[in-house]
Motif scaffolding. Structure first.
Motif, PDB file in Angstrom:
ATOM      1  N   ARG A 229       0.822  -1.222   0.000  1.00 51.15           N
ATOM      2  CA  ARG A 229       0.000   0.000   0.000  1.00 51.15           C
ATOM      3  C   ARG A 229       0.858   1.275   0.000  1.00 51.15           C
ATOM      4  O   ARG A 229       0.615   2.205   0.777  1.00 51.15           O
ATOM      5  N   LEU A 230       1.858   1.319  -0.883  1.00 49.94           N
ATOM      6  CA  LEU A 230       2.755   2.470  -0.939  1.00 49.94           C
ATOM      7  C   LEU A 230       2.036   3.680  -1.524  1.00 49.94           C
ATOM      8  O   LEU A 230       1.367   3.579  -2.542  1.00 49.94           O
ATOM      9  N   MET A 231       2.220   4.805  -0.857  1.00 48.93           N
ATOM     10  CA  MET A 231       1.634   6.052  -1.349  1.00 48.93           C
ATOM     11  C   MET A 231       2.543   6.676  -2.405  1.00 48.93           C
ATOM     12  O   MET A 231       2.110   7.487  -3.207  1.00 48.93           O
ATOM     13  N   ASN A 232       3.833   6.325  -2.348  1.00 49.83           N
ATOM     14  CA  ASN A 232       4.801   6.862  -3.297  1.00 49.83           C
ATOM     15  C   ASN A 232       5.587   5.702  -3.903  1.00 49.83           C
ATOM     16  O   ASN A 232       6.757   5.527  -3.641  1.00 49.83           O
ATOM     17  N   GLY A 233       4.911   4.899  -4.662  1.00 49.15           N
ATOM     18  CA  GLY A 233       5.546   3.728  -5.237  1.00 49.15           C
ATOM     19  C   GLY A 233       6.107   4.036  -6.608  1.00 49.15           C
ATOM     20  O   GLY A 233       6.111   5.183  -7.020  1.00 49.15           O
ATOM     21  N   PRO A 234       6.581   3.027  -7.344  1.00 50.07           N
ATOM     22  CA  PRO A 234       6.626   1.620  -6.927  1.00 50.07           C
ATOM     23  C   PRO A 234       7.860   1.344  -6.074  1.00 50.07           C
ATOM     24  O   PRO A 234       8.792   2.144  -6.043  1.00 50.07           O
ATOM     25  N   CYS A 235       7.890   0.191  -5.448  1.00 44.79           N
ATOM     26  CA  CYS A 235       9.078  -0.215  -4.712  1.00 44.79           C
ATOM     27  C   CYS A 235      10.057  -0.828  -5.704  1.00 44.79           C
ATOM     28  O   CYS A 235       9.752  -0.968  -6.887  1.00 44.79           O
TER      29      CYS A 235
END
Lengths: 310, 222, 118
Positions: B155-161
């Motif tokens: 649930r990343l707000m500033n993705g991607p990982c």
């Protein structure tokens, strides 16, 4: 870039030297000797040692405790912190705890998903992400504030870093993403292991064109391959890893007992080539469970002895 | 809609085997669409349970009824007289229906026949996928209409990982990387500049984290 | 064609095998039939394109239910033939009868009798 913290790593790079870091994975148990033992091999060859935070979601001794161990033996640690296991209360609290022990470097990460590790059935937290963790540390350090708005009694003087994977998809956002991390507060970047040098150089070039290399210390990540098996595993099984076929060919071209030596050689050649790339300010040598090879690599790459700063 | 999946027969049997008369109650809403607990599934499960118990030498009455909804008083009231005649109720509604039933018929054992899975859409017949986690403060306006809360494994707000590979998530090659989808969408919308805007820390107090939630609309209350 | 097929087979005509639902097959077994088979058109020749494919899926679904309640799933079968293949129909009817005979009677009948006696 001016020095903002007591971090030795920051001072070395600010003085124009290549910074060199390596990493130690804490043990799967509470054996207090593991970290000093691993660090013993490398401490005189690097400026700071990263301590991983339950990497690949395998439960291990906590990163903070292992960092304190390093600190007590006079080694400078880089505290890795992932957002997977702690909410914003725990993260802030650990940052303060680390600062209280004189830990001055932090690396903010999302963390591997728990499905890779030994607690597949566990919850993940992800209250905030790695960019927001960067913002959090900077808020605490620069404004002396908690996320909740309250004032801190003593600011954590952290040199703040983030990881970047120049090889992850989609490629077109890799540089905007770097810009975003810098905007969030990243002062140094340790990259994913680099095997595809052309692609990495393209990424640094694009970063340079946007002026990003003037705002952040990019430390190129390297990992020596132990065998062709490891190279293949990295290529096929590790998400976001770019291992070119030529490299696998080169590794398989040498006899099995000589592959480790070849892996170290490739690693040294990589560093030597990347030292010439404008914008690369240091190297992060991740010799996974192979710490004893770090001195050879550092020496071979002409990065020894390490500079002394006050 | 709410997407659910029927429990394995053994688990259902384990829940009800000590009773003799069961009322099996379906629901005409979401669980009908996702083919987990509508009239049709009630019929099949009732038949299966009757055969199971008969085959195992136990006399068991399983009767069937399917309500318009199990999450509304008026429809649940329809079985007020009926439920008295049974030892227990087996509900094929989502977790909401099961609980509403249990609250209404306080001294009647109520058992769930489905696992309530997520809020999702029917991608194709027989395939439902998650779209929403009901976090209580929608951010789709900023993410090109694709939700990182429900569709990114972190649930990343500033993705991607760093685990995003070929448009897929690090947890599985079958799972789309939500942030790849977001980037694709922002590109299609000519809004890539938005990608570089930092998304602030999310206020999770409207999410499950804030405790049981409530929506009140006073102007329609009687 | 005066072909013989077993007299114990009860034929239920449907407009298309796509009309046969899981519950019909389960009800047949629940109510004591020793077996039930669906005989549809040749695959690829359904007038409604996918009726017989749907039927096959449903037979499989019903077999799964039987397996979960402890009844031999072979009591449900699916066959395909074209409308002109009388001999094949007789063949299938015999094949089904053989299969069921090998399985013996529907266990639910004995179970019901036992419960009644108790």
């Amino acid at each position: 870039m001016s020095v903002k913290t007591p971090s030795k790593l920051e001072k070395i790079m600010a003085a124009g030297h290549f910074g060199v870091t390596s990493e130690c994975g804490p043990p799967r148990g509470c054996n207090p000797e593991v970290i000093p033992h691993k660090a013993g091999f490398i401490k005189d060859y690097v400026d700071a040692i990263n301590v991983t935070d339950n990497q690949t979601a395998m439960t291990r001794m906590c990163s903070l405790a292992a960092c304190i161990k390093l600190k007590l033996m006079g080694v400078e640690p880089v505290l890795q912190m992932v957002c997977r296991d702690r909410n914003r209360i725990a993260l802030q609290s650990d940052i303060l705890g680390a600062a209280a022990f004189g830990i001055n470097n932090m690396l903010c990460l999302s963390g591997d998903h728990q499905s890779f590790g030994d607690c597949r059935q566990g919850q993940n937290v992800y209250d905030i992400d790695s960019m927001q963790l960067l913002q959090t540390v900077r808020l605490m350090r620069d404004e002396g504030k908690f996320l909740g708005g309250g004032d801190l009694d003593g600011r954590p003087r952290m040199f703040v870093g983030a990881a970047e994977n120049p090889f992850a998809d989609p490629f077109e956002i890799r540089v905007p993403r770097l810009a975003k991390k810098i905007a969030a507060g990243a002062e140094f970047i340790q990259t994913q292991c680099i095997y595809n040098l052309d692609k990495f150089e393209l990424w640094v070039k694009q970063a340079r064109e946007r002026g990003l290399t003037e705002k952040v210390y990019i430390m190129a990540g390297v990992t020596p391959m132990k065998s062709v098996g490891m190279a293949k595993y990295m290529k096929n099984r590790v998400p976001g890893m770019d291992v070119p076929d030529e490299l696998i060919k080169r590794m398989s071209g040498v006899a099995k007992e000589k592959q480790a030596g070849e892996g170290v050689k490739i690693c040294i050649e990589t560093i030597q080539r990347l030292k010439e790339v404008p914008g690369v300010k240091g190297f992060h040598i991740m010799a996974i469970e192979w710490e004893e090879k770090v001195p050879e690599i550092v020496k071979g790459a002409g990065l020894y002895p390490r500079p002394v700063v006050d | 809609m709410i997407v659910a999946e029927q429990k394995k027969l053994e688990e259902i049997v384990g829940q009800i085997q000590d009773f003799n008369k069961i009322l099996l109650v379906g629901c005409n809403e979401c669980v009908t669409v996702c083919e987990a607990g509508g009239k049709k599934e009630v019929g099949i499960l009732a038949s299966a349970l009757r055969m199971y118990f008969l085959n195992h030498g136990k006399e068991m009455t399983i009767d069937e009824v399917t309500l318009e909804r199990q999450c509304d008083h008026e429809y649940l009231e329809e079985i007020r007289d009926m439920q008295d005649k049974y030892d227990a109720v087996l509900s094929l509604a989502c977790g909401v229906g099961v609980q509403f039933m249990a609250e209404k018929y306080h001294d009647k054992p109520v058992y769930p026949g489905v696992n309530t899975c997520f809020l999702g859409a029917t991608e194709e017949r027989g395939l439902w996928t998650e779209r929403c986690q009901a976090c209580g403060s929608c951010i789709l306006a900023y993410t090109g209409g694709i939700c990182p809360v429900s569709r990114c494994a972190k649930r990343l707000m500033n993705g991607p990982c760093g685990g995003s590979t070929n448009g897929k998530c690090e947890i599985s090659k079958e799972t789309d990387c939500a942030w790849q989808l977001i980037v694709n969408r922002l590109k299609a919308l000519g809004r890539m500049d938005d990608y570089e805007k930092l998304m602030p820390l999310k206020d999770w107090s409207t999410d499950r984290a804030g405790g049981p939630r409530k929506v009140v609309k006073e102007d329609v209350q009687l | 064609m005066r072909l013989n097929y077993p007299a114990n087979l009860k034929i239920i005509r449907v407009p298309c095998t796509g009309k046969v639902d899981v519950i019909h097959l389960l009800k047949a077994i629940e109510r004591g039939a020793d077996g039930a088979c669906v005989i549809g058109c040749m695959e690829g020749e359904c007038l409604y394109n996918r009726g017989n494919f749907r039927a096959r899926k449903r037979v499989m679904q019903a077999r799964k239910v039987l397996r979960s309640v402890g009844i031999e799933e072979e009591r449900l079968q699916m066959y395909n033939l074209s409308s002109s293949e009388g001999p094949k129909f007789a063949l299938y009817a015999n094949d089904m009868t053989e299969k069921i005979k090998a399985l013996g009677p529907n266990p639910l009948k004995a179970a019901k009798a036992k419960l009644k006696a108790a």
